[in-house]
Design a protein around this motif. Structure first.
Motif, PDB file in Angstrom:
ATOM      1  N   THR A   1     -55.852 -18.972  10.803  1.00 53.63           N
ATOM      2  CA  THR A   1     -54.410 -18.847  10.556  1.00 53.63           C
ATOM      3  C   THR A   1     -53.860 -20.026   9.761  1.00 53.63           C
ATOM      4  O   THR A   1     -52.756 -19.969   9.249  1.00 53.63           O
ATOM      5  N   GLY A   2     -54.629 -21.100   9.700  1.00 60.82           N
ATOM      6  CA  GLY A   2     -54.103 -22.314   9.050  1.00 60.82           C
ATOM      7  C   GLY A   2     -54.135 -22.242   7.539  1.00 60.82           C
ATOM      8  O   GLY A   2     -53.610 -23.107   6.861  1.00 60.82           O
ATOM      9  N   THR A   3     -54.733 -21.172   7.011  1.00 59.46           N
ATOM     10  CA  THR A   3     -54.887 -21.106   5.560  1.00 59.46           C
ATOM     11  C   THR A   3     -53.575 -20.704   4.897  1.00 59.46           C
ATOM     12  O   THR A   3     -52.766 -20.006   5.481  1.00 59.46           O
TER      13      THR A   3
ATOM     14  N   SER B   1     -50.722 -22.208   4.126  1.00 59.90           N
ATOM     15  CA  SER B   1     -49.542 -22.409   4.970  1.00 59.90           C
ATOM     16  C   SER B   1     -48.251 -22.350   4.162  1.00 59.90           C
ATOM     17  O   SER B   1     -47.192 -22.070   4.711  1.00 59.90           O
ATOM     18  N   ALA B   2     -48.297 -22.606   2.837  1.00 59.71           N
ATOM     19  CA  ALA B   2     -47.069 -22.543   2.021  1.00 59.71           C
ATOM     20  C   ALA B   2     -46.484 -21.133   2.102  1.00 59.71           C
ATOM     21  O   ALA B   2     -45.292 -20.956   2.361  1.00 59.71           O
ATOM     22  N   SER B   3     -47.349 -20.148   1.932  1.00 56.21           N
ATOM     23  CA  SER B   3     -46.867 -18.759   1.958  1.00 56.21           C
ATOM     24  C   SER B   3     -46.289 -18.436   3.332  1.00 56.21           C
ATOM     25  O   SER B   3     -45.270 -17.760   3.462  1.00 56.21           O
ATOM     26  N   ARG B   4     -46.925 -18.991   4.379  1.00 57.24           N
ATOM     27  CA  ARG B   4     -46.442 -18.740   5.738  1.00 57.24           C
ATOM     28  C   ARG B   4     -45.051 -19.355   5.933  1.00 57.24           C
ATOM     29  O   ARG B   4     -44.134 -18.703   6.404  1.00 57.24           O
ATOM     30  N   TRP B   5     -44.893 -20.614   5.508  1.00 54.36           N
ATOM     31  CA  TRP B   5     -43.593 -21.285   5.712  1.00 54.36           C
ATOM     32  C   TRP B   5     -42.488 -20.646   4.877  1.00 54.36           C
ATOM     33  O   TRP B   5     -41.348 -20.561   5.303  1.00 54.36           O
ATOM     34  N   PHE B   6     -42.858 -20.185   3.667  1.00 55.23           N
ATOM     35  CA  PHE B   6     -41.862 -19.491   2.835  1.00 55.23           C
ATOM     36  C   PHE B   6     -41.388 -18.229   3.533  1.00 55.23           C
ATOM     37  O   PHE B   6     -40.195 -17.906   3.543  1.00 55.23           O
ATOM     38  N   SER B   7     -42.346 -17.510   4.132  1.00 47.83           N
ATOM     39  CA  SER B   7     -41.933 -16.261   4.769  1.00 47.83           C
ATOM     40  C   SER B   7     -41.092 -16.543   6.011  1.00 47.83           C
ATOM     41  O   SER B   7     -40.131 -15.837   6.281  1.00 47.83           O
TER      42      SER B   7
ATOM     43  N   PHE C   1     -48.171 -10.038   3.665  1.00 47.72           N
ATOM     44  CA  PHE C   1     -49.225 -10.507   2.760  1.00 47.72           C
ATOM     45  C   PHE C   1     -50.010 -11.636   3.416  1.00 47.72           C
ATOM     46  O   PHE C   1     -51.231 -11.699   3.351  1.00 47.72           O
ATOM     47  N   TYR C   2     -49.269 -12.519   4.071  1.00 49.89           N
ATOM     48  CA  TYR C   2     -49.910 -13.649   4.738  1.00 49.89           C
ATOM     49  C   TYR C   2     -50.860 -13.137   5.824  1.00 49.89           C
ATOM     50  O   TYR C   2     -51.997 -13.603   5.949  1.00 49.89           O
ATOM     51  N   LEU C   3     -50.382 -12.140   6.585  1.00 46.04           N
ATOM     52  CA  LEU C   3     -51.206 -11.564   7.659  1.00 46.04           C
ATOM     53  C   LEU C   3     -52.472 -10.929   7.105  1.00 46.04           C
ATOM     54  O   LEU C   3     -53.556 -11.091   7.653  1.00 46.04           O
ATOM     55  N   GLN C   4     -52.297 -10.202   5.977  1.00 44.55           N
ATOM     56  CA  GLN C   4     -53.459  -9.565   5.359  1.00 44.55           C
ATOM     57  C   GLN C   4     -54.482 -10.612   4.948  1.00 44.55           C
ATOM     58  O   GLN C   4     -55.686 -10.416   5.069  1.00 44.55           O
ATOM     59  N   LEU C   5     -53.958 -11.749   4.468  1.00 43.61           N
ATOM     60  CA  LEU C   5     -54.830 -12.842   4.042  1.00 43.61           C
ATOM     61  C   LEU C   5     -55.579 -13.407   5.250  1.00 43.61           C
ATOM     62  O   LEU C   5     -56.794 -13.641   5.192  1.00 43.61           O
ATOM     63  N   VAL C   6     -54.852 -13.610   6.352  1.00 42.29           N
ATOM     64  CA  VAL C   6     -55.475 -14.140   7.576  1.00 42.29           C
ATOM     65  C   VAL C   6     -56.601 -13.206   8.007  1.00 42.29           C
ATOM     66  O   VAL C   6     -57.719 -13.643   8.309  1.00 42.29           O
ATOM     67  N   ILE C   7     -56.293 -11.910   7.978  1.00 45.23           N
ATOM     68  CA  ILE C   7     -57.300 -10.950   8.444  1.00 45.23           C
ATOM     69  C   ILE C   7     -58.478 -10.873   7.478  1.00 45.23           C
ATOM     70  O   ILE C   7     -59.634 -10.813   7.896  1.00 45.23           O
ATOM     71  N   ALA C   8     -58.173 -10.953   6.168  1.00 54.41           N
ATOM     72  CA  ALA C   8     -59.259 -10.924   5.185  1.00 54.41           C
ATOM     73  C   ALA C   8     -60.170 -12.137   5.373  1.00 54.41           C
ATOM     74  O   ALA C   8     -61.392 -12.017   5.321  1.00 54.41           O
TER      75      ALA C   8
ATOM     76  N   ASN D   1     -47.421  -5.298  14.253  1.00 55.74           N
ATOM     77  CA  ASN D   1     -48.434  -4.652  15.075  1.00 55.74           C
ATOM     78  C   ASN D   1     -49.087  -3.499  14.319  1.00 55.74           C
ATOM     79  O   ASN D   1     -50.306  -3.343  14.308  1.00 55.74           O
ATOM     80  N   ARG D   2     -48.226  -2.702  13.651  1.00 56.35           N
ATOM     81  CA  ARG D   2     -48.730  -1.561  12.888  1.00 56.35           C
ATOM     82  C   ARG D   2     -49.700  -2.020  11.799  1.00 56.35           C
ATOM     83  O   ARG D   2     -50.747  -1.436  11.594  1.00 56.35           O
ATOM     84  N   LEU D   3     -49.282  -3.083  11.112  1.00 54.39           N
ATOM     85  CA  LEU D   3     -50.076  -3.578   9.991  1.00 54.39           C
ATOM     86  C   LEU D   3     -51.433  -4.075  10.488  1.00 54.39           C
ATOM     87  O   LEU D   3     -52.481  -3.681   9.960  1.00 54.39           O
ATOM     88  N   VAL D   4     -51.419  -4.935  11.524  1.00 55.98           N
ATOM     89  CA  VAL D   4     -52.668  -5.500  12.036  1.00 55.98           C
ATOM     90  C   VAL D   4     -53.579  -4.378  12.525  1.00 55.98           C
ATOM     91  O   VAL D   4     -54.774  -4.361  12.246  1.00 55.98           O
TER      92      VAL D   4
END
Lengths: 213, 399
Positions: free
Chosen positions: B14-16, B18-24, B295-302, B386-389
């Motif tokens: 999840t730490g990857t 982080s800019a995109s995460r903080w922006f969101s 998008f951030y979540l998709q990245l975490v999962i990828a 939840n739906r996305l994950v």
């Protein structure tokens, strides 16, 4: 539980393979408690068979049933619960979490459906000679050590069928025998079956049926 | 024994990025703040303007005329309300009642008799009793009576007192005015008759000289030209003179109405428009932030694909795993939305205290609907997450 295989053939194999094979294209029924040995040279579809039996791949014709569960039609949740409660596996390519310790790798499997108490991990690791490796990261272990971790991991859960895909490929004879002893004890305790696919016959596996793939 | 997520958590990267995460997170916070502030301001405006209108028995009474333009000048028919116009007005859901102000159809002059040397042409009108704000029981007339009760506009009375000194007339109080009988002369059809008028009340609502309806009907028949008398001015009774539907209807018909009473309503339309726009903008920002977060979540999962896939292979349930993975972000969503609620609360308090000087019709505390919206936003975020994950994990499972 029983495992029924009917006219199974990978979609990428020619039909003629079923004429020479004792498994491909045949109808087979394996009951709980049987010891199945499958001998196969490289490239004859050993790993494919084990993957099919574990529901990892579906590129086959025919069908595979665990009691009433047709693997091809089983949904993701039911498959997960089959794997959790009834089918265990030792992969040829081991499949450990490289950045977790050996202990963590084993605990992740054990907690899913604990058949053994936590203390059993150390006992089994000690028996297979990797007791000191429990706190080490999996990626720092040798292949032989990783293979033993994968074997112990498969024994952490209850099962009716234990699938083995060349489980001793990185182990010497002595360590292989020790590991086999452990697996046999655990399988007998569960009154379960082993489906053991390997390149050649191994003396210390007391099979009840032998098949050439 | 329940399966623990603790040993699984380190497997998620999840730490990857982080800019995109903080922006969101920031986007979500700003969007929610805009939305909540807009809703609260919308409610503030409603509350402020509800107090601003002159009401009686929970209704507003406003007069409507047709706008006289160069084209309609000299054609009274076009400037008067037909029966069709009245029926159309009555049919509107936001209008509770309509009453035409019927005028006299003959000449009327007013004199003060021997008390004051004052004589002028004037007009009389009549309105349904329940549209009159000050209706004394003495406002009645029967055929044969020479006394006519009058209700005079407070504005007209004030104007008299303004110009009276310049005309050499005395300024008079309301009480005195109500004590002075005036001579009302009605002329027409070769007949002339003098009545004694007496002011029985003053009206703040109706700018006119009102007489009982049956008197005007009788006198129009006696002195009038015999034609049908139509009203140039009507009164409507409505739940809310500031209602946007009413103003839009009036504008569409090119009617003009008492501007004082609807000025607030017109401002309300504009301000509500601005805040609706801001609210919609806020909602868009929220959606944008949720997209960025997805998008951030998709990245975490990828990035955690191998680990997640192995967990599924080992027998972890995709449903359990997706619930646990998406639950990781619930505290984040809740924190962001709660922070936005707190800032909105602070802004509402400051607005009430420093801008509105603690006016009693407003509250320093947020309206319950704002809190409901905040709660719904948390639910929306959690649900979409939840739906996305879940869909991503099922995809992994099938690969």
């Amino acid at each position: 539980m029983q495992l029924a295989i009917s006219k199974l053939l990978p979609t990428y194999f020619e039909k003629s393979r079923s004429e020479t094979s004792e498994i491909w294209g045949k109808d087979l029924l394996w009951k709980k408690g049987e010891m199945i040995k499958i001998v196969a040279p490289s490239g004859s579809g050993k790993s494919s068979l084990i993957n099919f039996l574990y529901g990892m791949r579906k590129d086959y014709e025919g069908n595979i049933r665990y009691d009433q569960h047709d693997l091809d039609k089983t949904d993701a949740e039911s498959l997960a619960s089959l794997r959790k409660d009834h089918i265990s596996i030792v992969f040829q390519d081991l499949r450990l979490f490289p950045h977790q310790t050996v202990q963590e790798n084993l605990e992740i499997k054990r907690q899913l459906n604990p058949y053994h108490p936590k203390e059993k991990i150390a006992e089994m690791a000690e028996r297979l000679g990797i007791g000191k490796k429990l706190p080490s990261l999996a990626r720092t272990c040798s292949y032989g050590e990783q293979q033993r971790v994968a074997i112990i991991r498969a024994l952490m859960q209850p099962f009716d069928f234990l699938l083995l895909d060349e489980p001793f490929s990185h182990l010497d004879n002595r360590n292989s025998e020790l590991a086999m002893q452990l697996m046999l004890e655990e399988t007998r305790a569960r009154q379960a079956s082993i489906v053991f696919a390997d390149l050649e016959r191994i003396e210390f596996f007391p099979f009840t049926s032998l098949y050439h793939l | 024994m329940a399966v623990s997520f603790k040993p699984i958590k380190p497997l998620l990267q999840t730490g990857t990025n982080s800019a995109s995460r903080w922006f969101s997170y920031a986007g979500l916070g700003i969007g929610v703040l805009l939305l909540l502030c807009s809703i609260q301001m919308f409610i503030n405006i409603q509350r402020l303007l509800k107090e601003g209108s002159i009401r009686k028995d929970g209704f507003d009474y406003i007069s409507i005329t047709k706008s006289v333009t160069n084209e309609t000048m000299g054609t009274p028919d076009k400037n008067q309300f037909s029966d069709k116009d009245l029926a159309e007005l009555r049919a509107q859901p936001f209008i509770t009642g309509v009453s035409p102000l019927l005028p006299n159809d003959f000449r009327v002059t007013l004199g003060a008799g021997s008390v004051l040397a004052f004589n002028t042409d004037m007009f009389l009108e009549t309105l349904d009793d329940d549209f009159i704000d000050t209706l004394p029981p003495t406002f009645k007339w029967q055929e044969g009576e020479t006394n006519i009760p009058l209700i005079l506009s407070s504005d007209f009375f004030e104007i008299y007192n303004v110009f009276a000194p310049g005309q050499g007339l005395p300024q008079i109080s309301r009480e005195t005015a109500m004590g002075i009988p005036v001579q009302i002369t009605c002329e027409g059809n070769g007949v002339s008759e003098v009545f004694i008028g007496k002011i029985v009340a003053f009206s703040d609502r109706v700018n006119s000289v009102l007489v009982p309806k049956n008197f005007l009907v009788w006198s129009n028949r006696k002195f009038g030209k015999g034609q049908e008398v139509k009203a140039s001015r009507i009164f409507v009774k409505t739940k809310d003179a500031n209602s946007t539907e009413l103003l839009q209807f009036v504008d569409s018909k090119k009617y003009s109405l008492n501007k004082d009473k609807t000025l607030l309503g017109r401002n309300k339309m504009v301000i509500q428009g601005i805040f609706s726009g801001l609210g919609i903008f806020g909602l868009l920002v929220v959606l944008l932030a949720l997209m960025l977060f997805s998008f951030y979540l998709q990245l975490v999962i990828a990035r955690s694909k191998d680990s997640l896939q192995l967990l599924l292979t080992l027998g972890y349930s995709p449903r359990w795993l997706s619930t646990k993975v998406s639950a990781l972000f619930i505290p984040v969503y809740a924190t962001v939305v709660i922070a936005a609620v707190l800032v909105t609360q602070l802004m509402q308090w400051s607005f009430h205290h420093f801008v509105m000087y603690d006016r009693p019709e407003l509250s320093s505390v947020l309206h319950w609907s704002v809190l409901c919206v905040a709660f719904l936003l948390i639910l929306l975020s959690v649900f979409t997450n939840n739906r996305l994950v879940r869909s991503l994990l099922y995809k992994l499972h099938n690969n």
